[in-house]
Enzyme design. Structure first.
Site, PDB file in Angstrom:
ATOM      1  N   HIS A   1       0.824  -1.206   0.000  1.00  0.00           N
ATOM      2  CA  HIS A   1       0.000   0.000   0.000  1.00  0.00           C
ATOM      3  C   HIS A   1       0.859   1.257   0.000  1.00  0.00           C
ATOM      4  CE1 HIS A   1       1.088   0.602   4.215  1.00  0.00           C
ATOM      5  NE2 HIS A   1       0.885  -0.703   4.367  1.00  0.00           N
TER       6      HIS A   1
ATOM      7  N   ASN B   1       2.797   4.667   8.957  1.00  0.00           N
ATOM      8  CA  ASN B   1       4.156   4.840   8.439  1.00  0.00           C
ATOM      9  C   ASN B   1       4.647   6.257   8.710  1.00  0.00           C
ATOM     10  OD1 ASN B   1       3.116   3.038   5.489  1.00  0.00           O
ATOM     11  ND2 ASN B   1       4.183   2.170   7.261  1.00  0.00           N
TER      12      ASN B   1
ATOM     13  N   GLY C   1       0.499  -2.811  12.097  1.00  0.00           N
ATOM     14  CA  GLY C   1      -0.089  -4.148  12.110  1.00  0.00           C
ATOM     15  C   GLY C   1      -1.517  -4.161  11.622  1.00  0.00           C
TER      16      GLY C   1
ATOM     17  N   ARG D   1      -6.012   0.783   4.290  1.00  0.00           N
ATOM     18  CA  ARG D   1      -4.879   1.333   3.548  1.00  0.00           C
ATOM     19  C   ARG D   1      -4.598   0.540   2.273  1.00  0.00           C
ATOM     20  NH1 ARG D   1      -3.092  -0.851   8.448  1.00  0.00           N
ATOM     21  NH2 ARG D   1      -1.241  -2.208   8.464  1.00  0.00           N
TER      22      ARG D   1
ATOM     23  N   GLU E   1      -1.536  -7.315   7.245  1.00  0.00           N
ATOM     24  CA  GLU E   1      -0.171  -7.149   7.738  1.00  0.00           C
ATOM     25  C   GLU E   1       0.087  -8.097   8.908  1.00  0.00           C
ATOM     26  OE1 GLU E   1       2.831  -6.826   7.560  1.00  0.00           O
ATOM     27  OE2 GLU E   1       3.230  -4.684   7.397  1.00  0.00           O
TER      28      GLU E   1
ATOM     29  N   TYR F   1       1.289  -7.258  15.147  1.00  0.00           N
ATOM     30  CA  TYR F   1       2.380  -6.895  16.048  1.00  0.00           C
ATOM     31  C   TYR F   1       2.003  -6.981  17.518  1.00  0.00           C
ATOM     32  CZ  TYR F   1       5.847  -5.473  12.596  1.00  0.00           C
ATOM     33  OH  TYR F   1       6.787  -5.473  11.604  1.00  0.00           O
TER      34      TYR F   1
ATOM     35  N   ARG G   1      11.008  -6.853  15.346  1.00  0.00           N
ATOM     36  CA  ARG G   1      10.640  -6.355  14.016  1.00  0.00           C
ATOM     37  C   ARG G   1      11.103  -7.279  12.903  1.00  0.00           C
ATOM     38  NH1 ARG G   1      12.308  -0.526  12.390  1.00  0.00           N
ATOM     39  NH2 ARG G   1      10.912  -1.089  10.686  1.00  0.00           N
TER      40      ARG G   1
ATOM     41  N   HIS H   1       0.700  -5.777   2.242  1.00  0.00           N
ATOM     42  CA  HIS H   1       1.537  -5.111   3.234  1.00  0.00           C
ATOM     43  C   HIS H   1       2.977  -5.609   3.135  1.00  0.00           C
ATOM     44  CE1 HIS H   1      -2.154  -3.682   5.293  1.00  0.00           C
ATOM     45  NE2 HIS H   1      -2.641  -4.812   4.819  1.00  0.00           N
TER      46      HIS H   1
END
Length: 244
Positions: free
Chosen positions: A11, A17, A24, A62, A89, A92, A116, A184
């Site tokens: 995206h 971002n 996530g 997104r 995505e 997280y 990460r 993602h």
């Protein structure tokens, strides 16, 4: 039956971002720059004459909004669209919504880097009764709760994504159908790793740009013959793309 193309695209830049957040499954929209990245990607694909048979995205806005910008610019808004949680995505866990720099200050750079980018380290999980658990989100009500993640490593994300490849994307490609998949960064790492036969070490170091189409030319068995990113060109960055 040859000539099918698979275009994978992360995206456009999201508000997460832009704010340097662990996003996530948090459903944040595109930033102003992300909206333009998505439109530019659509113009770029139109400039190169791409025609698709179907479009796929995650269930997060997104990717959905990125896809719609692309289809508008391609003049292919009539395409059938398919959305799946398997293209969401990486989850997280309890890190979702936190600023990455603040998290580094709290837990240390080495620990955050492991969460990460390591292949099999899972970040702290959300509780099953947390409002942030996807089982408490109505859009996932049809999915067995035991399948929904509380947190995921890269390896777990790959395991979640690959059934969508095997059961949905690959059969269509074998029929000669060209597909646009907007998803993602971590999902793209999973798919690229599978398509290109990468090791875990190679997979975790992949850098995936936002709003940039990655084109796979497929053979008639659904195996990639070659791949390349479509690079932006001054020719197509204006408001009026050339016709097909």
């Amino acid at each position: 039956m040859t000539g099918a193309k698979l275009v994978l695209m992360r995206h456009g830049q999201s508000l997460g971002n832009e704010a340097n957040l662990f996003t996530g499954w948090n459903d944040l929209d595109l930033s102003a720059n992300g909206h333009e990245e998505a439109r530019r990607a659509g113009r770029l694909m139109r400039h190169h004459g791409f025609r698709f048979d179907a479009a796929h995205s995650s269930m997060l806005k997104r990717t959905i909004h990125t896809l719609h910008h692309c289809l508008d610019e391609l003049d292919q808004s009539w395409l059938p669209e398919y959305r799946s949680w398997r293209l969401n995505e990486r989850h997280y866990g309890a890190l979702q919504g936190l600023n990455k720099d603040d998290t580094i200050a709290r837990y240390g750079r080495e620990q955050v880097q492991q969460w990460r980018r390591s292949f099999d380290v899972t970040p702290p999980a959300v509780k099953p009764d947390s409002p942030r658990h996807p089982g408490n989100d109505p859009r996932y009500a049809s999915i067995p709760r035991c399948d929904l993640p509380c947190a995921e490593s890269l390896a777990m994300t790959m395991k979640r994504v690959l059934p969508y490849w095997q059961d949905t994307l690959l059969p269509a490609l074998r029929q000669g159908r060209s597909l646009l998949v907007v998803t993602h960064g971590t999902v793209m790492r999973a798919l690229i790793s599978h398509l290109d036969g990468l090791s875990p070490e190679e997979t975790q170091t992949l850098e995936i740009p936002t709003g940039t189409p990655l084109v796979y030319e497929m053979d008639d068995t659904g195996n990639p013959e070659q791949s390349h990113y479509l690079e932006p060109s001054d020719i197509i960055l204006g408001d009026t793309p050339p016709p097909f």
